[in-house]
Enzyme design. Sequence first.
Site, PDB file in Angstrom:
ATOM      1  N   ARG A  96      50.629  41.051  36.468  1.00  0.00           N
ATOM      2  CA  ARG A  96      50.103  39.773  36.985  1.00  0.00           C
ATOM      3  C   ARG A  96      48.779  39.459  36.305  1.00  0.00           C
ATOM      4  NH1 ARG A  96      51.410  42.202  41.973  1.00  0.00           N
ATOM      5  NH2 ARG A  96      49.294  43.013  42.181  1.00  0.00           N
ATOM      6  N   GLU A 101      38.817  36.797  45.202  1.00  0.00           N
ATOM      7  CA  GLU A 101      39.719  37.187  46.304  1.00  0.00           C
ATOM      8  C   GLU A 101      39.322  38.536  46.913  1.00  0.00           C
ATOM      9  OE1 GLU A 101      40.950  36.078  43.212  1.00  0.00           O
ATOM     10  OE2 GLU A 101      41.225  34.078  44.078  1.00  0.00           O
ATOM     11  N   ASN A 102      38.538  39.335  46.171  1.00  0.00           N
ATOM     12  CA  ASN A 102      38.221  40.686  46.652  1.00  0.00           C
ATOM     13  C   ASN A 102      37.342  40.710  47.909  1.00  0.00           C
ATOM     14  OD1 ASN A 102      38.165  42.193  43.322  1.00  0.00           O
ATOM     15  ND2 ASN A 102      39.804  42.133  44.832  1.00  0.00           N
ATOM     16  N   ARG A 159      46.096  45.050  31.388  1.00  0.00           N
ATOM     17  CA  ARG A 159      46.011  45.329  32.826  1.00  0.00           C
ATOM     18  C   ARG A 159      46.578  46.728  33.061  1.00  0.00           C
ATOM     19  NH1 ARG A 159      46.761  41.650  37.987  1.00  0.00           N
ATOM     20  NH2 ARG A 159      46.453  43.248  39.556  1.00  0.00           N
ATOM     21  N   SER A 180      36.866  40.135  42.038  1.00  0.00           N
ATOM     22  CA  SER A 180      37.412  38.778  41.995  1.00  0.00           C
ATOM     23  C   SER A 180      36.961  37.969  43.208  1.00  0.00           C
ATOM     24  CB  SER A 180      38.944  38.833  41.964  1.00  0.00           C
ATOM     25  OG  SER A 180      39.448  39.141  43.243  1.00  0.00           O
ATOM     26  N   ASP A 210      42.748  47.854  37.094  1.00  0.00           N
ATOM     27  CA  ASP A 210      43.438  47.979  38.376  1.00  0.00           C
ATOM     28  C   ASP A 210      43.881  49.421  38.622  1.00  0.00           C
ATOM     29  OD1 ASP A 210      44.520  47.119  40.749  1.00  0.00           O
ATOM     30  OD2 ASP A 210      46.304  46.212  39.856  1.00  0.00           O
TER      31      ASP A 210
HETATM   32  C1  FPP Z   1      41.022  47.123  41.288  1.00  0.00           C
HETATM   33  O1  FPP Z   1      41.624  48.331  41.764  1.00  0.00           O
HETATM   34  C2  FPP Z   1      39.630  47.379  41.015  1.00  0.00           C
HETATM   35  C3  FPP Z   1      38.595  46.701  41.565  1.00  0.00           C
HETATM   36  C4  FPP Z   1      38.770  45.590  42.520  1.00  0.00           C
HETATM   37  C5  FPP Z   1      37.198  47.076  41.273  1.00  0.00           C
HETATM   38  C6  FPP Z   1      36.918  47.322  39.827  1.00  0.00           C
HETATM   39  C7  FPP Z   1      35.641  48.013  39.727  1.00  0.00           C
HETATM   40  C8  FPP Z   1      35.381  49.055  38.909  1.00  0.00           C
HETATM   41  C9  FPP Z   1      36.304  49.590  37.904  1.00  0.00           C
HETATM   42  C10 FPP Z   1      34.105  49.766  38.973  1.00  0.00           C
HETATM   43  C11 FPP Z   1      32.893  48.989  38.668  1.00  0.00           C
HETATM   44  C12 FPP Z   1      32.839  48.411  37.318  1.00  0.00           C
HETATM   45  C13 FPP Z   1      31.691  48.089  36.708  1.00  0.00           C
HETATM   46  C14 FPP Z   1      31.672  47.363  35.422  1.00  0.00           C
HETATM   47  C15 FPP Z   1      30.399  48.469  37.266  1.00  0.00           C
HETATM   48  P1  FPP Z   1      42.195  48.349  43.214  1.00  0.00           P
HETATM   49  O2  FPP Z   1      41.117  48.758  44.149  1.00  0.00           O
HETATM   50  O3  FPP Z   1      42.831  47.039  43.544  1.00  0.00           O
HETATM   51  O4  FPP Z   1      43.275  49.455  43.119  1.00  0.00           O
HETATM   52  P2  FPP Z   1      44.649  49.523  43.918  1.00  0.00           P
HETATM   53  O5  FPP Z   1      45.479  48.362  43.415  1.00  0.00           O
HETATM   54  O6  FPP Z   1      45.200  50.855  43.499  1.00  0.00           O
HETATM   55  O7  FPP Z   1      44.342  49.435  45.369  1.00  0.00           O
END
Ligand code: FPP
Length: 241
Positions: A193, A66-67, A187, A64, A19
Amino acid sequence: MPQPNTKDDGPRHVAIIMDGNGRWATQRGRPRLFGHQAGARRVREIVEACPDLGVDYLTVFAFSTENWKRTQSEVAGLMNLFRRYITREAKALKANDVCVRFIGDRVRLDAKLVAMMDELEALTANCRTVNLTIAINYGGRDEVARATKRLARDVAEGRLSPEDVDEETLPKYLDTCVLPDPDLVIRTSGEARISNFLLWQSAYSEYEFIDTLWPDFTADEFRSVVGGFGTRERRFGAVVA
Ligand code: FPP
């Protein structure tokens, strides 16, 4: 049943909620996707740190269920990033003996991405040094619901008796059926969470909530968090003398 470990045992399976990519990018005045790109580069470093730490299984939460609520451009950017990650990393993963698996519901994913995921799984199927599991369109509740649907079908069609449904049977229907439960869930980014990650599997996991944003999470910090695990005493509800 899981067994209590001794104090010096390191985690065999580490799962990570990666995250903080968005905030990392915003702090730099850049679009959110810039943070996801930096986050994807971190994955390689963390995978490469696993063998020396005795971490046989690493599971990362990439997208996720939810994403999908994010903007269309962020979702498209992430899907594109997953395709690019597979293209760019496949050779190195194979060379480093990393067995890659994907968990999550593939039905909603683009057919080209699913084909690439299948190919990478096939390419690395015989690798043994590290087991990397990437969760894409994954939600713990969705996984349990999909598992239950398959289990109900087996009952309805006479392959399974309702009396045989127990704590050992149900996980065989989960996406993670070939994986041990995570010992440690990390996390990043300061949020405390679970966010629907490995709900069934993390019943006895230890949790570490780290303030560092994922793109800043180095192999050194990973080593220090994993090292700290050895000082925890896990009892799984039992009393240990
Ligand atoms: C959460 O951070 C991160 C994600 C929803 C995407 C995770 C993806 C990667 C780390 C890159 C791809 C990984 C692979 C294995 C190819 P956020 O966007 O919710 O951050 P924020 O809470 O600061 O907005």
